[in-house]
Design a protein around this motif. Structure first.
Motif, PDB file in Angstrom:
ATOM      1  N   ASN A 175     -16.140 -54.276  11.352  1.00  0.00           N
ATOM      2  CA  ASN A 175     -15.478 -54.406  12.503  1.00  0.00           C
ATOM      3  C   ASN A 175     -14.418 -53.342  12.435  1.00  0.00           C
ATOM      4  O   ASN A 175     -13.168 -53.412  11.601  1.00  0.00           O
ATOM      5  N   ASP A 178     -10.124 -54.058  12.231  1.00  0.00           N
ATOM      6  CA  ASP A 178      -8.856 -54.395  11.332  1.00  0.00           C
ATOM      7  C   ASP A 178      -9.365 -53.401   9.886  1.00  0.00           C
ATOM      8  O   ASP A 178      -9.617 -52.639   9.690  1.00  0.00           O
ATOM      9  N   ALA A 179      -8.113 -53.505   8.848  1.00  0.00           N
ATOM     10  CA  ALA A 179      -8.026 -52.769   8.234  1.00  0.00           C
ATOM     11  C   ALA A 179      -9.762 -52.370   7.494  1.00  0.00           C
ATOM     12  O   ALA A 179      -9.305 -51.198   7.185  1.00  0.00           O
ATOM     13  N   THR A 180      -9.258 -53.242   7.138  1.00  0.00           N
ATOM     14  CA  THR A 180     -11.189 -53.391   5.941  1.00  0.00           C
ATOM     15  C   THR A 180     -12.072 -51.983   7.028  1.00  0.00           C
ATOM     16  O   THR A 180     -12.304 -51.301   6.430  1.00  0.00           O
ATOM     17  N   THR A 182     -11.342 -50.186   9.281  1.00  0.00           N
ATOM     18  CA  THR A 182     -11.089 -48.901   9.660  1.00  0.00           C
ATOM     19  C   THR A 182     -11.022 -47.918   8.219  1.00  0.00           C
ATOM     20  O   THR A 182     -11.091 -46.576   8.395  1.00  0.00           O
TER      21      THR A 182
END
Length: 302
Positions: A175, A178-180, A182
Motif C-alpha cells: 500500500n 500507508d507508512a510502511t 511509503t
C-alpha cells in the motif's frame, strides 16, 4: 556311681545357663534396635499432568494443503543473477524488427538486460506461474494472482537498478499510502535518483503519445471506483511504435499466469491490457486503473 551335688549350687548353675541363653537370643534384637536398617523412601506420588491444549496448529493453504514452514521470502542480498549477454546479431534483430526502441533514462545496455531479465519470469500456465512466484517470494507464498509487486521489484533488482537488500515479499499487497509502504518505496526508489510521477487520469483515457511510459518504470495502478484490485508492474520494453510492454501476472479463464503483455499502443487506442482492465467495472478477471497510476522512474541515464 555319681555323687549328688549341693542343691543350691545346681540352682545357681541353672540360672546362669538360662541367663546366657536369653542374652544370646536377645542380642540380635538389641543390635537391630540400636542400629536400624535403612528403609528406602518411596517417592511421593506425582500430581497428574493436565493434557496440553496449546499446540500450535499447522498452517494450511486454501483447500487444506499444508503450508511449508519456511521463511516467506529470501533477502536478495546476493549479487544480481548473471544472464548470458545476447549475441550482437540477436540484439540487432530485435532493434531491426522494432521490438526494442531505446528511449528514456536507462542506457542501451541496461535496457537490453531489462528485457532479457524479464523474459526469465514468463510462465504461461497457472502451475508454472506458482513455481515462479515461489522462486521470488518463498515456498508457500507464490500465489500467481498476488505476485505482481514482488515480481515487478525482482525484475528491477535483477538488473541492479534497485538494491538487493530489499525483500520482494514486502511488496506483496503493498500500500503506497500507508507508512510502511511509503518507507519501502523510499528505500527502493530514493528521491535522489528517482522521480515520482502521478497520473490521476483513468488509464484507458490517458494520451500515451504525450505521456509515455518508459523502460524501467515501476508502475502502481490504482483500482478506483469500479476496480477490484490494485496492480504493480515494471515496464520491460518499448517498441519502435511507442507501445509499452510488461512481464506481469494477469487473470485468464484458466487461472492467473505470468507473461509479457502489451499495455497500450499510443496510436491504436483500445489495444492492450490497459483497455482490458478498464473495459467494464468489477470484471471477473480483474479491473483496475480507474483512478490512474503512480510511477517511479530513474532521473538520469543509468
Amino acid at each position: 556311681m555319681m555323687h549328688k551335688g549341693h542343691p543350691e549350687i545346681r540352682y545357681l548353675l541353672t540360672g546362669v545357663g538360662i541367663g546366657l541363653l536369653i542374652t544370646l537370643l536377645a542380642a540380635p534384637v538389641l543390635l537391630l534396635l540400636l542400629n536400624p536398617m535403612p528403609v528406602p523412601l518411596q517417592p511421593a506420588p506425582s500430581a497428574p499432568v493436565a493434557a496440553s491444549n496449546d499446540r500450535t496448529p499447522t498452517p494450511v493453504l486454501a483447500g487444506g494443503l499444508p503450508l511449508e514452514l519456511t521463511a516467506p521470502a529470501r533477502v536478495r542480498n546476493e549479487p544480481p543473477p548473471s544472464f548470458p549477454a545476447p549475441a550482437q546479431d540477436v540484439v540487432a534483430t530485435w532493434v531491426a524488427e522494432g521490438r526494442l526502441d531505446f528511449r528514456g533514462p536507462l542506457d542501451e545496455e541496461r535496457q537490453i538486460l531489462l528485457y532479457q531479465a524479464s523474459l526469465h519470469y514468463i510462465a504461461p500456465t497457472p502451475a508454472e506461474s506458482r513455481r515462479v512466484g515461489e522462486r521470488i517470494n518463498g515456498s508457500g507464498y507464490g500465489s500467481p494472482d498476488l505476485i505482481c509487486g514482488p515480481l515487478a521489484l525482482a525484475i528491477l533488482q535483477d538488473i541492479g537498478l534497485v538494491t538487493y537488500e530489499l525483500i520482494p515479499h514486502d511488496f506483496w499487497l503493498l500500500n503506497p499510502f500507508d507508512a510502511t509502504g511509503t518507507e519501502l518505496l523510499r528505500r527502493a526508489f530514493p528521491p535522489a535518483f528517482f522521480e515520482q510521477v502521478i497520473i490521476p487520469t483513468r488509464i484507458d483515457q490517458v494520451n500515451w503519445q504525450e505521456t509515455p511510459l518508459l523502460p524501467g518504470d515501476f508502475v502502481y495502478l490504482r483500482a478506483g471506483v469500479g476496480g477490484n484490485f490494485d496492480h504493480m508492474l515494471t515496464v520491460n520494453r518499448v517498441d519502435s511504435g511507442g507501445s509499452a510492454y510488461a512481464v506481469t501476472n494477469y487473470g485468464t479463464p484458466n487461472g492467473f499466469v505470468i507473461d509479457e503483455v502489451l499495455l497500450y499502443d499510443p496510436f491504436d487506442p483500445g489495444q492492450g491490457m490497459f483497455y482490458v482492465w478498464t473495459e467494464r467495472p468489477n470484471a471477473l478477471l480483474g479491473s483496475t486503473g480507474f483512478d490512474g497510476l503512480l510511477l517511479w522512474r530513474a532521473k538520469e541515464r543509468r
